[in-house]
Scaffold this motif. Structure first.
Motif, mmCIF file in Angstrom:
data_model
loop_
_atom_site.group_PDB
_atom_site.id
_atom_site.type_symbol
_atom_site.label_atom_id
_atom_site.label_comp_id
_atom_site.label_asym_id
_atom_site.label_seq_id
_atom_site.Cartn_x
_atom_site.Cartn_y
_atom_site.Cartn_z
ATOM 1 N N GLU A 56 8.138 1.226 4.411
ATOM 2 C CA GLU A 56 6.923 1.386 3.612
ATOM 3 C C GLU A 56 5.878 2.163 4.400
ATOM 4 O O GLU A 56 5.894 2.243 5.626
ATOM 5 C CB GLU A 56 6.351 0.030 3.216
ATOM 6 N N PHE A 57 4.957 2.758 3.578
ATOM 7 C CA PHE A 57 3.793 3.422 4.147
ATOM 8 C C PHE A 57 2.643 3.206 3.177
ATOM 9 O O PHE A 57 2.798 3.306 1.953
ATOM 10 C CB PHE A 57 4.039 4.919 4.346
ATOM 11 N N ALA A 58 1.443 2.914 3.740
ATOM 12 C CA ALA A 58 0.243 2.726 2.934
ATOM 13 C C ALA A 58 -0.939 3.309 3.683
ATOM 14 O O ALA A 58 -1.152 2.995 4.861
ATOM 15 C CB ALA A 58 0.015 1.264 2.614
ATOM 16 N N SER A 59 -1.653 4.183 2.997
ATOM 17 C CA SER A 59 -2.844 4.749 3.633
ATOM 18 C C SER A 59 -3.949 3.705 3.741
ATOM 19 O O SER A 59 -4.824 3.802 4.597
ATOM 20 C CB SER A 59 -3.331 5.944 2.821
ATOM 21 N N ALA A 60 -3.941 2.703 2.887
ATOM 22 C CA ALA A 60 -4.861 1.557 2.941
ATOM 23 C C ALA A 60 -4.006 0.297 2.983
ATOM 24 O O ALA A 60 -2.882 0.319 3.491
ATOM 25 C CB ALA A 60 -5.806 1.570 1.751
ATOM 26 N N SER A 61 -4.498 -0.772 2.416
ATOM 27 C CA SER A 61 -3.730 -1.999 2.369
ATOM 28 C C SER A 61 -2.692 -1.899 1.253
ATOM 29 O O SER A 61 -3.018 -1.536 0.111
ATOM 30 C CB SER A 61 -4.643 -3.194 2.129
ATOM 31 N N MET A 62 -1.434 -2.204 1.574
ATOM 32 C CA MET A 62 -0.368 -2.140 0.568
ATOM 33 C C MET A 62 -0.637 -3.113 -0.567
ATOM 34 O O MET A 62 -0.446 -2.781 -1.739
ATOM 35 C CB MET A 62 0.968 -2.453 1.237
ATOM 36 N N LYS A 63 -1.112 -4.333 -0.223
ATOM 37 C CA LYS A 63 -1.373 -5.337 -1.243
ATOM 38 C C LYS A 63 -2.485 -4.887 -2.185
ATOM 39 O O LYS A 63 -2.379 -5.027 -3.409
ATOM 40 C CB LYS A 63 -1.737 -6.652 -0.565
ATOM 41 N N GLU A 64 -3.563 -4.331 -1.609
ATOM 42 C CA GLU A 64 -4.675 -3.881 -2.442
ATOM 43 C C GLU A 64 -4.251 -2.701 -3.329
ATOM 44 O O GLU A 64 -4.661 -2.618 -4.494
ATOM 45 C CB GLU A 64 -5.854 -3.481 -1.557
ATOM 46 N N THR A 65 -3.439 -1.847 -2.796
ATOM 47 C CA THR A 65 -2.965 -0.715 -3.595
ATOM 48 C C THR A 65 -2.100 -1.186 -4.762
ATOM 49 O O THR A 65 -2.210 -0.691 -5.894
ATOM 50 C CB THR A 65 -2.173 0.269 -2.725
ATOM 51 N N ILE A 66 -1.251 -2.186 -4.508
ATOM 52 C CA ILE A 66 -0.403 -2.715 -5.576
ATOM 53 C C ILE A 66 -1.242 -3.421 -6.638
ATOM 54 O O ILE A 66 -0.992 -3.271 -7.842
ATOM 55 C CB ILE A 66 0.656 -3.664 -4.980
ATOM 56 N N GLU A 67 -2.237 -4.176 -6.219
ATOM 57 C CA GLU A 67 -3.119 -4.838 -7.178
ATOM 58 C C GLU A 67 -3.880 -3.814 -8.009
ATOM 59 O O GLU A 67 -4.079 -3.997 -9.224
ATOM 60 C CB GLU A 67 -4.094 -5.766 -6.447
ATOM 61 N N ARG A 68 -4.299 -2.764 -7.353
ATOM 62 C CA ARG A 68 -5.003 -1.699 -8.075
ATOM 63 C C ARG A 68 -4.079 -1.046 -9.113
ATOM 64 O O ARG A 68 -4.486 -0.745 -10.235
ATOM 65 C CB ARG A 68 -5.499 -0.652 -7.090
ATOM 66 N N ARG A 70 -1.462 -2.507 -10.617
ATOM 67 C CA ARG A 70 -1.248 -3.457 -11.713
ATOM 68 C C ARG A 70 -2.426 -3.491 -12.671
ATOM 69 O O ARG A 70 -2.255 -3.528 -13.892
ATOM 70 C CB ARG A 70 -0.998 -4.843 -11.136
ATOM 71 N N LYS A 71 -3.630 -3.484 -12.102
ATOM 72 C CA LYS A 71 -4.826 -3.507 -12.947
ATOM 73 C C LYS A 71 -4.930 -2.244 -13.789
ATOM 74 O O LYS A 71 -5.276 -2.301 -14.976
ATOM 75 C CB LYS A 71 -6.061 -3.667 -12.072
ATOM 76 N N HIS A 72 -4.593 -1.126 -13.202
ATOM 77 C CA HIS A 72 -4.672 0.150 -13.924
ATOM 78 C C HIS A 72 -3.666 0.195 -15.072
ATOM 79 O O HIS A 72 -4.008 0.594 -16.193
ATOM 80 C CB HIS A 72 -4.419 1.304 -12.951
ATOM 81 N N THR A 73 -2.447 -0.227 -14.812
ATOM 82 C CA THR A 73 -1.436 -0.213 -15.866
ATOM 83 C C THR A 73 -1.769 -1.219 -16.964
ATOM 84 O O THR A 73 -1.489 -0.975 -18.143
ATOM 85 C CB THR A 73 -0.058 -0.539 -15.273
ATOM 86 N N LYS A 74 -2.380 -2.364 -16.593
ATOM 87 C CA LYS A 74 -2.756 -3.351 -17.584
ATOM 88 C C LYS A 74 -3.840 -2.823 -18.497
ATOM 89 O O LYS A 74 -3.780 -2.978 -19.730
ATOM 90 C CB LYS A 74 -3.223 -4.628 -16.892
ATOM 91 N N ASP A 75 -4.848 -2.169 -17.919
ATOM 92 C CA ASP A 75 -5.919 -1.587 -18.737
ATOM 93 C C ASP A 75 -5.380 -0.495 -19.647
ATOM 94 O O ASP A 75 -5.809 -0.343 -20.800
ATOM 95 C CB ASP A 75 -7.014 -1.025 -17.825
ATOM 96 N N THR A 76 -4.444 0.278 -19.137
ATOM 97 C CA THR A 76 -3.868 1.363 -19.943
ATOM 98 C C THR A 76 -3.093 0.811 -21.128
ATOM 99 O O THR A 76 -3.181 1.312 -22.250
ATOM 100 C CB THR A 76 -2.954 2.233 -19.076
#
Length: 217
Positions: A56-68, A70-76
């Motif tokens: 894996e690679f994450a420019s920020a926190s992997m967990k925060e990126t995944i939560e972001r 999920r939230k984006h796909t849910k809103d969509t």
């Protein structure tokens, strides 16, 4: 040396497959890092090897990126109708279309004089008005077609009259040949001998006397 084009299919040789996975995995991780640095993008990359090992690679926190994510796909999804809702909408439209088709077929049968038994007086009057309107439109169109045909025939008549006038003028310029008959020539040709004896004789042939000719020469 020019490299050949790689075919996009599974590599059958296990050793070659493992070597290719390692090279391309490192290249993909490198590209993800470069994208995050050059474009200031939030990048998260997850890779599972054929044996189930995680990279894996994450420019920020992997967990925060995944939560972001999920939230984006849910809103969509909330802003768009679900597949079930689309199917229900299509079913409703199909049902409405079938009803419209049945109504049109029923109206067609009634206009043809079929299935008039359950019709009320108002419905029969409405059908009668429709038929009268249709007949009026048909007669108007028929009259227009007749008029167009008559106009075409008149134009054709004018053209034929003009052609007839030209032909008559050409025939008038030709001088007829006159045949002059000569009565005298005809009489001469018809009678082989033009001389006729006009003397009168009396008595037997041996002693006949010649008298004065009736028609002096």
């Amino acid at each position: 040396m020019v490299r050949g084009k790689t075919q996009m299919r599974r590599i059958e040789n296990a050793t070659s497959r493992q070597v290719t996975f390692s090279k391309r995995r490192n290249g993909l991780l490198k590209k993800a890092f470069e994208l995050s640095v050059l474009c200031d993008a939030e990048v998260a990359l997850l890779i599972f090897s054929p044996r189930g090992k995680l990279y894996e690679f994450a420019s920020a926190s992997m967990k925060e990126t995944i939560e972001r994510y999920r939230k984006h796909t849910k809103d969509t999804r909330m802003g768009q109708p679900s597949i079930d809702e689309d199917l229900e909408h299509l079913k409703d439209e199909a049902t409405n279309m079938m009803k419209k088709i049945e109504h049109l077929e029923d109206s067609k049968r009634k206009l043809l004089g079929e299935g008039l038994g359950p019709c009320t007086i108002e419905e029969l009057q409405h059908i009668e008005q429709q038929l009268e309107h249709s007949v009026s439109s048909i007669r108007a169109r028929k009259t227009q077609v007749y008029k167009e045909q008559i106009d075409k025939l008149k134009e054709k008549e004018k053209t034929l009259q003009a052609e007839n006038a030209v032909l008559s003028e050409k025939c008038g310029r030709i001088t007829p040949t006159r045949v002059v008959s000569e009565p005298r020539e005809i009489l001469r040709e018809s009678s082989p001998s033009s001389e006729v004896e006009t003397e009168l004789f009396i008595g037997p042939p041996e002693t006949r006397l010649s008298l004065v000719p009736l028609f002096p020469k």
